[in-house]
Design a protein around this motif. Sequence first.
Motif, PDB file in Angstrom:
ATOM      1  N   GLY A 225       4.775   8.988 -26.468  1.00 52.90           N
ATOM      2  CA  GLY A 225       5.986   8.249 -26.793  1.00 52.90           C
ATOM      3  C   GLY A 225       5.660   6.857 -27.300  1.00 52.90           C
ATOM      4  O   GLY A 225       6.269   6.363 -28.251  1.00 52.90           O
ATOM      5  N   ARG A 226       4.667   6.239 -26.661  1.00 51.69           N
ATOM      6  CA  ARG A 226       4.243   4.902 -27.079  1.00 51.69           C
ATOM      7  C   ARG A 226       3.660   4.921 -28.492  1.00 51.69           C
ATOM      8  O   ARG A 226       4.003   4.089 -29.335  1.00 51.69           O
ATOM      9  CB  ARG A 226       3.219   4.353 -26.083  1.00 51.69           C
ATOM     10  N   ARG A 227       2.804   5.890 -28.756  1.00 47.59           N
ATOM     11  CA  ARG A 227       2.151   5.980 -30.076  1.00 47.59           C
ATOM     12  C   ARG A 227       3.172   6.235 -31.187  1.00 47.59           C
ATOM     13  O   ARG A 227       3.163   5.556 -32.225  1.00 47.59           O
ATOM     14  CB  ARG A 227       1.118   7.098 -30.063  1.00 47.59           C
ATOM     15  N   LEU A 232       7.144   4.186 -35.612  1.00 51.32           N
ATOM     16  CA  LEU A 232       8.541   4.068 -36.052  1.00 51.32           C
ATOM     17  C   LEU A 232       8.980   2.614 -36.185  1.00 51.32           C
ATOM     18  O   LEU A 232       9.686   2.245 -37.124  1.00 51.32           O
ATOM     19  CB  LEU A 232       9.460   4.752 -35.030  1.00 51.32           C
ATOM     20  N   LEU A 233       8.547   1.804 -35.235  1.00 48.29           N
ATOM     21  CA  LEU A 233       9.023   0.425 -35.172  1.00 48.29           C
ATOM     22  C   LEU A 233       8.337  -0.488 -36.180  1.00 48.29           C
ATOM     23  O   LEU A 233       8.608  -1.693 -36.226  1.00 48.29           O
ATOM     24  CB  LEU A 233       8.854  -0.119 -33.749  1.00 48.29           C
ATOM     25  N   LEU A 248       9.890  10.372 -20.134  1.00 51.00           N
ATOM     26  CA  LEU A 248       8.514   9.926 -20.360  1.00 51.00           C
ATOM     27  C   LEU A 248       8.362   9.349 -21.758  1.00 51.00           C
ATOM     28  O   LEU A 248       7.721   8.299 -21.945  1.00 51.00           O
ATOM     29  CB  LEU A 248       7.533  11.081 -20.149  1.00 51.00           C
ATOM     30  N   LEU A 249       8.933  10.024 -22.756  1.00 55.15           N
ATOM     31  CA  LEU A 249       8.871   9.509 -24.124  1.00 55.15           C
ATOM     32  C   LEU A 249       9.621   8.182 -24.225  1.00 55.15           C
ATOM     33  O   LEU A 249       9.195   7.270 -24.936  1.00 55.15           O
ATOM     34  CB  LEU A 249       9.462  10.532 -25.102  1.00 55.15           C
ATOM     35  N   ALA A 250      10.733   8.075 -23.505  1.00 54.58           N
ATOM     36  CA  ALA A 250      11.519   6.836 -23.537  1.00 54.58           C
ATOM     37  C   ALA A 250      10.734   5.667 -22.941  1.00 54.58           C
ATOM     38  O   ALA A 250      10.761   4.551 -23.465  1.00 54.58           O
ATOM     39  CB  ALA A 250      12.832   7.034 -22.787  1.00 54.58           C
ATOM     40  N   ILE A 251      10.020   5.930 -21.858  1.00 53.33           N
ATOM     41  CA  ILE A 251       9.204   4.873 -21.238  1.00 53.33           C
ATOM     42  C   ILE A 251       8.088   4.455 -22.202  1.00 53.33           C
ATOM     43  O   ILE A 251       7.771   3.270 -22.337  1.00 53.33           O
ATOM     44  CB  ILE A 251       8.637   5.360 -19.895  1.00 53.33           C
ATOM     45  N   GLY A 252       7.505   5.428 -22.897  1.00 52.73           N
ATOM     46  CA  GLY A 252       6.495   5.111 -23.906  1.00 52.73           C
ATOM     47  C   GLY A 252       7.070   4.256 -25.020  1.00 52.73           C
ATOM     48  O   GLY A 252       6.418   3.321 -25.508  1.00 52.73           O
ATOM     49  N   ALA A 253       8.313   4.556 -25.423  1.00 50.87           N
ATOM     50  CA  ALA A 253       8.965   3.781 -26.479  1.00 50.87           C
ATOM     51  C   ALA A 253       9.200   2.332 -26.033  1.00 50.87           C
ATOM     52  O   ALA A 253       9.032   1.391 -26.815  1.00 50.87           O
ATOM     53  CB  ALA A 253      10.284   4.439 -26.876  1.00 50.87           C
ATOM     54  N   GLN A 259       4.777  -4.078 -26.929  1.00 48.60           N
ATOM     55  CA  GLN A 259       3.540  -4.377 -27.662  1.00 48.60           C
ATOM     56  C   GLN A 259       3.843  -5.105 -28.963  1.00 48.60           C
ATOM     57  O   GLN A 259       3.075  -5.971 -29.392  1.00 48.60           O
ATOM     58  CB  GLN A 259       2.790  -3.081 -27.979  1.00 48.60           C
ATOM     59  N   LEU A 260       4.952  -4.755 -29.593  1.00 51.39           N
ATOM     60  CA  LEU A 260       5.313  -5.327 -30.893  1.00 51.39           C
ATOM     61  C   LEU A 260       6.213  -6.554 -30.770  1.00 51.39           C
ATOM     62  O   LEU A 260       6.651  -7.120 -31.772  1.00 51.39           O
ATOM     63  CB  LEU A 260       6.010  -4.265 -31.749  1.00 51.39           C
ATOM     64  N   GLY A 261       6.496  -6.957 -29.551  1.00 47.89           N
ATOM     65  CA  GLY A 261       7.342  -8.124 -29.341  1.00 47.89           C
ATOM     66  C   GLY A 261       8.813  -7.872 -29.634  1.00 47.89           C
ATOM     67  O   GLY A 261       9.571  -8.801 -29.919  1.00 47.89           O
ATOM     68  N   ILE A 262       9.222  -6.604 -29.586  1.00 52.94           N
ATOM     69  CA  ILE A 262      10.630  -6.237 -29.820  1.00 52.94           C
ATOM     70  C   ILE A 262      11.322  -6.092 -28.469  1.00 52.94           C
ATOM     71  O   ILE A 262      10.908  -5.285 -27.634  1.00 52.94           O
ATOM     72  CB  ILE A 262      10.731  -4.917 -30.611  1.00 52.94           C
TER      73      ILE A 262
END
Length: 335
Positions: A225-227, A232-233, A248-253, A259-262
């Motif tokens: 999810g993080r990757r 996407l972002l 789980l995918l949502a937590i990764g997002a 990480q991107l400061g969003i």
Amino acid sequence: MKTTIYDVAKQAGVSIATVSKVISGKGKISKKRREQILKIMEELNYQPSMIASALVGKKTYTIGLLIPDISNPFFAEIARAIEDQAHQSGYSIIICSTDNKDERVERYISLLEQKSVDGIIIGTGVENIEILRRLETRSIPFVMISRESTALAVDTVVSDDYIGGILAAQHLAELGHRRFAILSENLKVSSSRERIRGFKQGLSDMNIPFDDKNIVICDYRVEEGRRCAYELLQYTEKPTAIFCCNDLLAIGAIQAAKQLGIKVPDALSIVGFDDTILASVTDPPLTTIAQPIDRMGKQAFNLLIDNLMNSESVKQRIVLRPELIIRQSTQHAKR
């Protein structure tokens, strides 16, 4: 030396057949005598042989449970709900993690057959329908949970994934979001397909367009999810809202956004699906579509027991309605 049924019969002053009837729960035996024999079994620490019982056609009071991954909180909670219900009914559960791979499903089914389980609850993806057909041929009762088979009439317990997708779309659209993305598991998994179909329908009902190129397929893990969200972002026209087909995918997002400061939810709203224990402890707490996990587990177990009691019973498809749980990972879109 291990205690045998002969020892119990001798101590109780009854025949081996009488002890056997107490173990199987059958036969006309007085309540007082039954309790007396059970007490002696306890005192002698006698454990009936499940395999021996199976060889003479009796129940082993064990059930197999196939799930993709016991470390996935949703399936861990499903397993616990089934286990609790089984314990109350005197059954034990053998849990097998398949990683949604047919070869592992087949291997575990073979193992469960060797263990002479009374039935199997299947909560994993099964791509090869012949695996399920073979279970039917061997007269092994089984129930599917959180998974479906369109090719066979099978006892099934599911949450209404389609409605769940609609609820997620309505919530985000009502918050003013118009640029959406979806993180989904493999589309071979029926629940993921239905969640996406529902989400798209929810937007369509509100005359909001959605581009399928914004559907990203991932494995079901947090790191996936993080990757995928990280990619996407970084789009020029990045989404302001992401619907994730599991928590789980949502937590990764959420991690990718950090990480991107969003900021979530100031610049990005995220909705998950399942409402596992992780949804309330992540930062920020996750808005998600809650599946009635406890009820699903209990219904699946009860369906299987009904199947064991009456093999000619009509197959049932039980659909339970999910609900939207609003927490702090969603808010109105900024203009």
